[in-house]
Structure formats: C-alpha cells, structure tokens
Design a protein around this motif. Sequence first.
Motif, short mmCIF file in Angstrom:
data_model
loop_
_atom_site.label_atom_id
_atom_site.label_comp_id
_atom_site.label_asym_id
_atom_site.label_seq_id
_atom_site.Cartn_x
_atom_site.Cartn_y
_atom_site.Cartn_z
N SER A 191 0.84 -1.20 0.00
CA SER A 191 0.00 0.00 0.00
C SER A 191 0.87 1.25 0.00
O SER A 191 1.87 1.32 0.71
N ARG A 192 0.50 2.23 -0.78
CA ARG A 192 1.22 3.51 -0.78
C ARG A 192 0.86 4.33 0.45
O ARG A 192 1.56 5.26 0.79
N THR A 193 -0.22 3.97 1.12
CA THR A 193 -0.64 4.70 2.30
C THR A 193 0.42 4.65 3.39
O THR A 193 0.70 5.66 4.03
N SER A 194 1.02 3.49 3.60
CA SER A 194 2.03 3.38 4.65
C SER A 194 3.24 4.26 4.35
O SER A 194 3.81 4.86 5.26
N GLU A 195 3.62 4.36 3.09
CA GLU A 195 4.73 5.24 2.72
C GLU A 195 4.38 6.70 3.01
O GLU A 195 5.19 7.47 3.51
N ARG A 196 3.14 7.08 2.71
CA ARG A 196 2.70 8.45 2.94
C ARG A 196 2.69 8.75 4.44
O ARG A 196 3.12 9.81 4.87
N LEU A 197 2.22 7.80 5.24
CA LEU A 197 2.19 7.99 6.68
C LEU A 197 3.59 8.13 7.26
O LEU A 197 3.82 8.95 8.15
N LYS A 198 4.53 7.35 6.76
CA LYS A 198 5.92 7.46 7.22
C LYS A 198 6.49 8.84 6.87
O LYS A 198 7.17 9.46 7.68
N ALA A 199 6.21 9.30 5.66
CA ALA A 199 6.69 10.61 5.23
C ALA A 199 6.08 11.72 6.07
O ALA A 199 6.77 12.65 6.49
N GLU A 200 4.78 11.63 6.34
CA GLU A 200 4.11 12.64 7.17
C GLU A 200 4.68 12.67 8.57
O GLU A 200 4.87 13.74 9.16
N ALA A 201 4.97 11.50 9.15
CA ALA A 201 5.55 11.44 10.49
C ALA A 201 6.95 12.06 10.51
O ALA A 201 7.30 12.78 11.45
N ALA A 202 7.73 11.79 9.47
CA ALA A 202 9.08 12.37 9.40
C ALA A 202 9.01 13.89 9.30
O ALA A 202 9.77 14.61 9.97
N ILE A 203 8.10 14.40 8.49
CA ILE A 203 7.94 15.85 8.35
C ILE A 203 7.51 16.46 9.68
O ILE A 203 8.03 17.50 10.10
N ALA A 204 6.57 15.82 10.37
CA ALA A 204 6.10 16.32 11.66
C ALA A 204 7.25 16.36 12.67
O ALA A 204 7.37 17.33 13.43
N ASN A 205 8.10 15.35 12.67
CA ASN A 205 9.25 15.33 13.59
C ASN A 205 10.24 16.44 13.27
O ASN A 205 10.80 17.06 14.18
N ILE A 206 10.47 16.69 11.99
CA ILE A 206 11.38 17.77 11.60
C ILE A 206 10.82 19.12 12.04
O ILE A 206 11.55 19.95 12.61
N LEU A 207 9.53 19.34 11.80
CA LEU A 207 8.92 20.61 12.20
C LEU A 207 8.93 20.79 13.71
O LEU A 207 9.17 21.89 14.22
N LYS A 208 8.70 19.69 14.44
CA LYS A 208 8.73 19.75 15.91
C LYS A 208 10.14 20.11 16.39
O LYS A 208 10.31 20.92 17.30
N ALA A 209 11.15 19.51 15.77
CA ALA A 209 12.53 19.79 16.16
C ALA A 209 12.89 21.25 15.85
O ALA A 209 13.63 21.88 16.62
N LYS A 210 12.38 21.78 14.76
CA LYS A 210 12.68 23.18 14.41
C LYS A 210 12.06 24.14 15.42
O LYS A 210 12.62 25.21 15.67
N ARG A 211 10.92 23.79 15.99
CA ARG A 211 10.24 24.67 16.95
C ARG A 211 10.95 24.70 18.30
O ARG A 211 10.84 25.67 19.04
N HIS A 212 11.66 23.63 18.64
CA HIS A 212 12.32 23.55 19.94
C HIS A 212 13.62 24.34 19.89
O HIS A 212 14.52 24.04 19.13
N LYS A 213 13.71 25.37 20.74
CA LYS A 213 14.91 26.19 20.81
C LYS A 213 15.72 25.78 22.03
O LYS A 213 15.18 25.61 23.12
N LEU A 214 17.02 25.60 21.85
CA LEU A 214 17.90 25.26 22.95
C LEU A 214 18.37 26.53 23.64
O LEU A 214 18.71 27.52 22.98
N SER A 215 18.43 26.47 24.93
CA SER A 215 19.03 27.58 25.66
C SER A 215 20.55 27.47 25.53
O SER A 215 21.08 26.42 25.14
N ASP A 216 21.24 28.54 25.89
CA ASP A 216 22.70 28.50 25.83
C ASP A 216 23.26 27.42 26.74
O ASP A 216 24.21 26.72 26.39
#
Length: 79
Positions: free
Chosen positions: A42-67
């Motif tokens: 199924s191509r659905t599983s590939e799409r779900l994996k891609a969506e999860a990866a994108i969500a993780n990248i966006l979540k990581a970009k939102r998290h700012k590290l303190s000094d």
Amino acid sequence: MPDEIGSYEAKTKLPEILRRVEAGEAFTITNRGKPIADVIPSRTSERLKAEAAIANILKAKRHKLSDAERDELKNSGRK
C-alpha cells in the motif's frame, strides 16, 4: 515482475504473504494459471511514514535550545 501464486496457496499462506507484501514484495494471484489479482504494498504506509518524518522535523525546528542546554550537549560529546 511480481511472483505468481495460486489462489489455494494464497488462501493457506495469507499471513506470510501479507508480511512479505509489507516488506515490499508483490504477488499476482492466479486461478488455474490465469492472473486474477495483484497484491502490492500500500502507498498509504509510505505516505504515513513521510508525514511522520515531516512532523518530527517541524517539531525539532520549533524547539529552541538555551545557551546552557547547548553548552551541556557540546560538552557531553567530548570524551
């Protein structure tokens, strides 16, 4: 070219066939030698994996590290 499998074998080995399809294999189910259906991943599983990866990248970009966090990570990498 997908592997051909008879309908009786497909019926009796369905769980194994589904595991192999999930791993990326494809099969053509035949009935008395005549192709009847294609079983493909199924191509659905590939799409779900891609969506999860994108969500993780966006979540990581939102998290700012303190000094302090950045310095701690930098120092913990030096052994």
